[in-house]
Enzyme design. Structure first.
Site, PDB file in Angstrom:
ATOM      1  N   ALA A 133       7.235  11.796 -50.444  1.00  9.71           N
ATOM      2  CA  ALA A 133       8.651  11.883 -50.799  1.00  9.71           C
ATOM      3  C   ALA A 133       9.370  12.916 -49.949  1.00  9.71           C
ATOM      4  CB  ALA A 133       8.799  12.222 -52.283  1.00  9.71           C
ATOM      5  N   TYR A 146       8.455  13.973 -46.987  1.00 11.20           N
ATOM      6  CA  TYR A 146       8.492  13.472 -45.610  1.00 11.20           C
ATOM      7  C   TYR A 146       9.638  12.463 -45.462  1.00 11.20           C
ATOM      8  CZ  TYR A 146       6.675  11.541 -41.205  1.00 11.20           C
ATOM      9  OH  TYR A 146       6.526  11.136 -39.906  1.00 11.20           O
ATOM     10  N   LYS A 177     -18.282   5.722 -31.761  1.00 13.06           N
ATOM     11  CA  LYS A 177     -17.758   4.561 -31.047  1.00 13.06           C
ATOM     12  C   LYS A 177     -16.868   3.784 -32.016  1.00 13.06           C
ATOM     13  CE  LYS A 177     -18.991   0.803 -27.950  1.00 13.06           C
ATOM     14  NZ  LYS A 177     -18.016  -0.141 -28.547  1.00 13.06           N
ATOM     15  N   LYS A 220     -21.834  11.254 -23.542  1.00 14.86           N
ATOM     16  CA  LYS A 220     -21.294  11.547 -22.214  1.00 14.86           C
ATOM     17  C   LYS A 220     -21.830  12.884 -21.737  1.00 14.86           C
ATOM     18  CE  LYS A 220     -16.956   9.182 -23.340  1.00 14.86           C
ATOM     19  NZ  LYS A 220     -15.523   9.350 -23.651  1.00 14.86           N
ATOM     20  N   CYS A 232     -18.002 -38.261 -23.858  1.00 12.67           N
ATOM     21  CA  CYS A 232     -17.691 -39.338 -22.911  1.00 12.67           C
ATOM     22  C   CYS A 232     -18.812 -40.340 -22.725  1.00 12.67           C
ATOM     23  CB  CYS A 232     -17.288 -38.755 -21.560  1.00 12.67           C
ATOM     24  SG  CYS A 232     -18.655 -38.006 -20.644  1.00 12.67           S
ATOM     25  N   CYS A 271     -14.950 -36.769 -18.173  1.00  5.67           N
ATOM     26  CA  CYS A 271     -15.194 -36.261 -19.527  1.00  5.67           C
ATOM     27  C   CYS A 271     -13.965 -35.547 -20.089  1.00  5.67           C
ATOM     28  CB  CYS A 271     -16.392 -35.308 -19.520  1.00  5.67           C
ATOM     29  SG  CYS A 271     -16.819 -34.686 -21.164  1.00  5.67           S
TER      30      CYS A 271
END
Length: 717
Positions: free
Chosen positions: A63, A65, A151, A340, A461, A482
């Site tokens: 409220a 905000y 990740k 990493k 086909c 085809c």
């Protein structure tokens, strides 16, 4: 608490966190003036966003905000001269886009290699350690320091800031070029429109846009209530939300962002040097973790809560195990962890291989599996004629979705796994990977289940299905005839290296094939401007241009026509060489394998493929139809001017005036060949701007290197 999505601000009068609003215009005082109040509100709102998204420390209620946002909106409405593009109120989304533009990344967005077993992680650590010890960056008894991250299962994004302001956002795309999603990214409160402090003149931030599971559930409930699309998982919802052509839709989706890296960096304050790049001593930090802290200082969200530095393979595996235990309680989905090398100087030494860095690897969690019954096996015909067995399954929930179909890859895999209709089977699905059948639960098999038998005729086909001895994939031999292969055949034939039919794009091909108007390549030449103009997105002028392009394509060179037919294993160079050798289409139609083997660089595989293609009655019928429509190929011209016969070229990077197609065409016309990889047999590498690993390989092997001018000089142009 979470700052609400832009465009859905609600609430009445607020105490603003215990402070009573004063003054006559939403709390701004007469003495401070509207400009000062606007600046104060923006600063306060941005601080709340940073505390919530960066530090995970909510500082006000929803409220309160909302009240701050409403006050700022009212002031900017009263004083439009104070409105700026980086104001928090400008996240509500602009008008819908016609389409996404493309963005070429200043620094490529590389993918990561994967590890699934502890042994693969240990092998990664050994390779890194050996390289760094050889470079003198690691003592013989020391362990490598790694930076470990989650990740996240979202959508990779590159954010470009210039002079601190967000100017562009792009998806990863193919790593070199992505989609421009700037308008949509600007609606995300997690992403600052202006960086705090004194950022570099150019700073590219890379990270993941994602959606929390709880937000995903609420979104799906709202979608269901409105009778709209239900998303299958949070990643699907995040990607779909970010790729909306209407940014106002994105603005109302609960998307979040975490940074995990950076791209181009230029103009670091206090550094007088030229463009700064990762690993340069001029950067404020010399480790990956330090760089992320540096980014966080500008107000960029970083997942500091779960990032950690560890030592050696044992530290990596311990981190993996701990995160695996935390995974069910995380608010968002992850599909593994990322390791990493922490030191940027070490990253620079380790470098890259192909499209992935040598200094990083993704350690994936095991795929999710479930058991269900195999109800049947059908075969699908791909756009290139590949026959793929597909398992029809009793519905089973696995990997976040309900699965009813799964790939069985090929006939050899079915036999190897001994999967039979009626079996209870294990189905595996991980992330966005196509579900697959792992194998049967043999103890639940009933007696007398017959083995699977691959059909001998194409279900589409009726042409023969063929599987060569040295190949795993069976294929329909229908080719041009085809229907399952029809669209891909037409698009291939219309390409610049084939018949070069300008204006015949994917959407138009879809319409022509789906309506039954085009059933073979020859049917294209019967199209009339009037019927084309009546199609969606086709005006009279476009229709006339396409008919003109088709008329021009009635006399292609023999090599182009041969390439356009889409014969397996026959590329542009082979088609041209074959056309030059035989001189006419009739001679090629009648050639046996022995005659085809005389063509330079045509071996048994290619010769067999050409012979089988023209032995199929359906394909010969389409060729006859082409002739009936007035398609008469002309003989290939012999190389003129400088001869490059027998010389192989590799093209890399961007040339000033020629495209790669232009360069390839000139090289082939002079009798040369163009390859995609550098080897000792390569005569020349033609390198333009942003040349990559191919240039490095050429230098390593001592292959001659040309620029565009050098190539033109060699060609005598």
């Amino acid at each position: 608490m979470s700052p609400p999505a832009a465009g859905s601000l609600q609430g009445g009068r607020s105490s603003l966190g215990g402070r009573q609003a004063e003054g006559t215009a939403w709390g701004h005082t007469a003495s401070g003036g509207p400009a000062q109040r606007v600046a104060d509100l923006r600063r306060e709102i941005d601080e709340h966003n940073v505390r919530y998204y960066v530090h995970d420390e909510p500082s006000v209620s929803d409220a309160d905000y909302d009240a701050l946002m409403r006050e700022l909106q009212a002031l900017e409405a009263e004083h439009p001269e104070l409105l700026t593009s980086d104001s928090p109120t400008q996240r509500v989304g602009a008008a819908p886009l016609v389409e996404f533009g493309s963005v070429r990344h200043a620094v490529p967005m590389l993918s990561l290699g994967n590890a699934f077993e502890p042994g693969e992680v240990e092998a990664f650590d050994r390779r890194v350690s050996d390289t760094l010890r050889g470079a003198g960056l690691l003592d013989s008894d020391a362990r490598v320091a790694y930076f470990c991250e989650l990740k996240l299962d979202g959508l990779a994004i590159n954010l470009r800031y210039e002079n601190g302001e967000l100017v562009q956002a792009a998806t990863r795309g193919d790593g070199q070029e992505g989609e421009d999603v700037t308008a949509n990214i600007r609606t995300l409160r997690a992403i600052p429109l202006r960086l705090r402090g004194a950022p570099p003149r150019v700073l590219e931030v890379r990270g993941e846009v994602l959606m929390n599971r709880a937000d995903f559930e609420r979104l799906n409930q709202a979608q269901a209530t409105r009778g709209e699309k239900i998303f299958v998982n949070p990643r699907n919802a995040a990607a779909g939300s970010l790729r909306q052509l209407d940014p106002r839709i994105t603005a109302n989706r609960p998307l979040r962002f975490f940074a995990y890296g950076w791209g181009e960096i230029r103009g670091v304050p206090g550094d007088a040097a030229a463009p700064a790049q990762a690993g340069d001593a001029s950067l404020p930090r010399d480790t990956h973790g330090g760089m992320l802290q540096w980014l966080a200082g500008f107000g960029v969200p970083v997942n500091v809560k779960h990032n950690r530095q560890v030592l050696g393979a044992a530290g990596l595996l311990d981190f993996y195990a701990q995160v695996g235990g935390l995974r069910p309680g995380l608010p968002y989905d992850i599909d593994g962890v990322v390791y990493k090398v922490d030191a940027l100087a070490a990253q620079k030494v380790l470098g890259f291989v192909a499209r992935a860095p040598r200094f990083a690897v993704a350690h994936k969690f095991p795929a999710e599996e479930a058991a269900t019954q195999l109800l049947g096996i059908e075969v699908q015909v791909g756009r290139t004629g590949a026959i793929t067995p597909v398992a029809r399954l009793a519905p089973v929930f696995v990997g976040g979705v309900t699965v009813t179909n799964a790939t069985l890859h090929n006939e050899d895999e079915i036999r190897r796994k001994d999967v039979r209709v009626g079996d209870t089977v294990i189905v595996r699905r991980a992330g966005d990977v196509i579900p697959e059948v792992v194998g049967p639960v043999l103890e639940k098999r009933v007696d007398d289940l017959p083995p699977f038998a691959m059909p001998t005729a194409c279900p589409v086909c009726g042409s023969a299905i063929e599987k060569l001895e040295d190949e795993a994939i069976a294929r329909c031999t229908g080719g041009l005839f085809c229907a399952a292969q029809r669209k891909q055949t037409l698009l291939h034939a219309a390409g610049r290296k084939a018949l070069d039919i300008e204006g015949l794009g994917e959407k138009l091909v879809d319409q022509l094939v789906d309506t039954g108007r085009i059933k073979s390549l020859a049917d294209l030449y019967s199209l009339q401007a009037e019927e084309l103009a009546a199609l969606d997105r086709m005006g009279q002028k476009s229709a006339e241009n396409l008919v003109r392009a088709l008329d021009q394509a009635r006399t292609p060179t023999l090599g182009r026509l041969l390439f356009a037919l889409g014969i397996r294993h026959v590329g542009e160079t082979t088609a041209r060489d074959t056309a030059r050798h035989f001189g006419s289409l009739e001679a090629i139609l009648d050639a046996d394998e022995e005659a085809l083997l005389v063509v330079p660089d045509v071996g048994p595989v290619v010769a067999g493929s050409i012979r089988r293609f023209f032995a199929e009655p359906h394909n010969r019928e389409v060729v006859a139809q082409l002739r009936a429509q007035g398609v008469e190929p002309v003989a290939e011209a012999e190389p003129q001017g400088a001869s490059l016969t027998g010389k192989t070229f590799v093209l890399t990077g961007t040339m000033p005036t020629w495209s790669r197609d232009d360069a390839t065409r000139h090289i082939l016309a002079a009798g040369g060949k163009v390859s995609g990889s550098v080897s000792k047999k390569t005569a020349y590498v033609v390198a333009g701007e942003e040349a990559g690993s191919k240039l490095a390989k050429a230098q390593e092997l001592g292959v001659a290197i040309l620029d565009e001018d050098g190539l033109k000089a060699l060609l005598g142009l």
